[in-house]
Scaffold this active site. Structure first.
Site, PDB file in Angstrom:
ATOM      1  N   LYS A 144       0.849  -1.192   0.000  1.00 38.33           N
ATOM      2  CA  LYS A 144       0.000   0.000   0.000  1.00 38.33           C
ATOM      3  C   LYS A 144       0.876   1.230   0.000  1.00 38.33           C
ATOM      4  O   LYS A 144       1.845   1.330   0.748  1.00 38.33           O
ATOM      5  CB  LYS A 144      -0.864  -0.001   1.287  1.00 38.33           C
ATOM      6  CG  LYS A 144      -1.805   1.187   1.390  1.00 38.33           C
ATOM      7  CD  LYS A 144      -3.135   0.880   0.781  1.00 38.33           C
ATOM      8  CE  LYS A 144      -4.031   2.082   0.618  1.00 38.33           C
ATOM      9  NZ  LYS A 144      -3.708   2.912  -0.559  1.00 38.33           N
ATOM     10  N   LYS A 196       5.185   1.891  -2.943  1.00 42.75           N
ATOM     11  CA  LYS A 196       5.153   3.283  -3.401  1.00 42.75           C
ATOM     12  C   LYS A 196       5.356   3.301  -4.898  1.00 42.75           C
ATOM     13  O   LYS A 196       6.026   2.427  -5.449  1.00 42.75           O
ATOM     14  CB  LYS A 196       6.294   4.071  -2.743  1.00 42.75           C
ATOM     15  CG  LYS A 196       6.078   5.571  -2.761  1.00 42.75           C
ATOM     16  CD  LYS A 196       5.092   5.960  -1.690  1.00 42.75           C
ATOM     17  CE  LYS A 196       5.022   7.431  -1.434  1.00 42.75           C
ATOM     18  NZ  LYS A 196       4.390   7.685  -0.121  1.00 42.75           N
ATOM     19  N   SER A 256      -7.291   5.774   4.048  1.00 41.90           N
ATOM     20  CA  SER A 256      -7.287   4.904   2.864  1.00 41.90           C
ATOM     21  C   SER A 256      -7.783   3.508   3.252  1.00 41.90           C
ATOM     22  O   SER A 256      -8.527   2.867   2.511  1.00 41.90           O
ATOM     23  CB  SER A 256      -5.871   4.768   2.288  1.00 41.90           C
ATOM     24  OG  SER A 256      -5.587   5.817   1.402  1.00 41.90           O
TER      25      SER A 256
END
Ligand code: GLU
Length: 459
Positions: A80, A116, A392
């Site tokens: 994530k 990322k 998120s």
């Protein structure tokens, strides 16, 4: 990966190695071996994906744009992390940012790993149509490695809900007939995003500061007063008095942080300075933050740079050089721009006693050590700026159930989760000689290690 991260991983591992209550079932040789494995796992990502996106421009030319997706670790859940759109993006930087996501999620108990992405462009120099193509191409090139249970991207510097909406649409097209709402977070609310996601990082950054200087202190003032810990002294010294605040960066994180500081009834803040890529605006009496936010919304995110523009904004301020903000005579400095802002070249001139990292990695290792040695409290990135990824996670959960919370519910859940982390970290922080960053690393690495051990990966 950059040196600073390696040094701090190593010292966190050393601290854990000495802690006999950590994985006590490991005997001497196995213990050594487990730590060697851990160090290798943490200091290198699992996978680095790189592509050159082929993009036809409006003027008929065709360019190849370097882009990355780094998947650092997924022991705690799917990878994530955001996708950065910036001209200085490079592989080492994305690797380091992915590593920070692994730690950030581990620290806050978010069931995700760390990843990322990055696209090497200055988004300001592309048309909306070109950005749409770039975003869709990114998804097409990385289609096999992303997905709701594999790797879930989100916004980062230079990207926002518009790009996430485009990207999710492309994902849906490619993976027709499979769940897609959880493939990207940070989407617009009408398109399956979460209320409060846009403001979440900035609100969480301000909450971190407020929690330390006010909420926690109110309950634990006695505990702090009874220790001779240098950071406890700094915090106590800053409490109960008017604080001058400066905020570097006026984007999605900085502008929200500045606004929270401006309107907070619990702490006597005066936001005396804000800055962006062009200027610092300074007013000893306090800046009119709502007026500056309204101006920047109408002017492509930029702050006023001339007297005329200040008049148009309805704000009074002195116009100063962009980097002057960092060394102003303030008590609190929020860093919400890019990495490496406090470094060997300016660390001796920093006057703030509390520094809050809204951006990822804004303080170099030299500056970090220097300022910590002087008793400056640095609330580190992985602790302070996790609001974005925490919401998120709420967005991802809401997408699974197609049931959505109100903005207030989201904010309450966000601060409850951050509070839990602070309550776990702070008592130890005020009791031992380590700076806050080191404390956070130890907690994050410890949580991750226990899971890796149970999964049989520390051999
Ligand atoms: N880019 C943000 C960060 O650095 C948010 C990541 C996310 O929401 O996945 O934490």
């Amino acid at each position: 990966m950059e040196e600073p991260t390696n040094a701090i991983i190593q010292s966190s591992l050393d601290a854990l190695m000495q802690d006999e209550s950590f994985l006590p079932e490991l005997t001497e040789n196995m213990r050594q071996q487990a730590f060697t494995s851990l160090s290798a796992i943490l200091s290198t990502p699992n996978k680095v994906h790189k592509s050159y996106l082929r993009v036809p421009l409006d003027n008929g030319k065709v360019v190849r744009i370097p882009s990355f997706r780094v998947q650092h670790n997924d022991a705690l859940g799917p990878y994530k992390g955001g996708i950065r759109f910036h001209e200085s993006v490079n592989e080492d930087e994305v690797m380091n940012l992915a590593f920070l996501m692994t730690l950030k999620n581990a620290l806050h108990n978010v069931p995700f790993g760390g990843g990322k992405g990055g696209i090497v462009i200055n988004p300001r120099t592309y048309s909306e149509k070109e950005l749409n193509t770039i975003s869709r191409k990114y998804v097409r090139y990385f289609a096999d490695v992303i997905g709701p249970d594999k790797d879930i991207p989100a916004p980062d510097v230079g990207s926002g809900e518009r790009e996430m909406d485009w990207m999710m649409a492309e994902y849906k097209k490619i993976h027709h007939g499979t769940p897609y709402l959880g493939s990207f977070t940070g989407k617009s609310v009408v398109n399956g995003g979460s209320k409060g996601r846009r403001e979440a990082t900035g609100k969480g950054v301000y909450f971190s500061f407020r929690y330390m200087i006010h909420d926690f202190l109110k309950e634990k003032e006695e505990l702090l007063s009874s220790t001779d810990n240098v950071f406890a002294r700094t915090t106590l010294d800053m409490a109960h008095r008017p604080l001058k605040v400066a905020v570097q960066g006026f984007g999605n994180v900085g502008s929200v942080t500045a606004h929270e500081a401006y309107k907070c009834p619990l702490v006597d803040n005066t936001v005396v300075a804000v800055s962006d890529r062009n200027v610092t605006l300074y007013n000893e009496e306090g800046l009119n933050i709502p007026a500056l936010i309204a101006f920047s919304a109408k002017n492509k995110g930029d702050l006023p740079t001339t007297e005329e523009q200040l008049a148009e904004a309805g704000a009074k301020a002195e116009i100063r050089g962009r980097d002057e903000l960092l060394t102003l005579d303030v008590e609190v400095l929020f860093l919400a721009a890019l990495e490496n802002q406090l470094h060997e070249g300016n660390m001796e001139d920093i006057k703030a006693r509390i520094i809050v990292e809204g951006a990822n990695a804004p303080t170099t290792e030299e500056a970090d050590n220097y300022l910590s040695d002087k008793g400056v409290v640095i609330i580190p990135d992985i602790l302070a700026n996790a609001g974005g990824v925490i919401v998120s996670y709420f967005e991802w959960l809401q997408g699974r159930e197609t049931q959505y919370d109100s903005e207030d519910e989201i904010y309450q859940k966000l601060v409850a989760q951050m509070k839990k982390t602070f309550d776990m970290i702070l008592p130890q922080f005020y009791g031992d000689p380590f700076p806050l960053r080191q404390n956070c690393y130890i907690h994050a690495v410890s949580r991750l290690s226990k899971v890796l051990y149970k999964q049989g990966k520390l051999y």
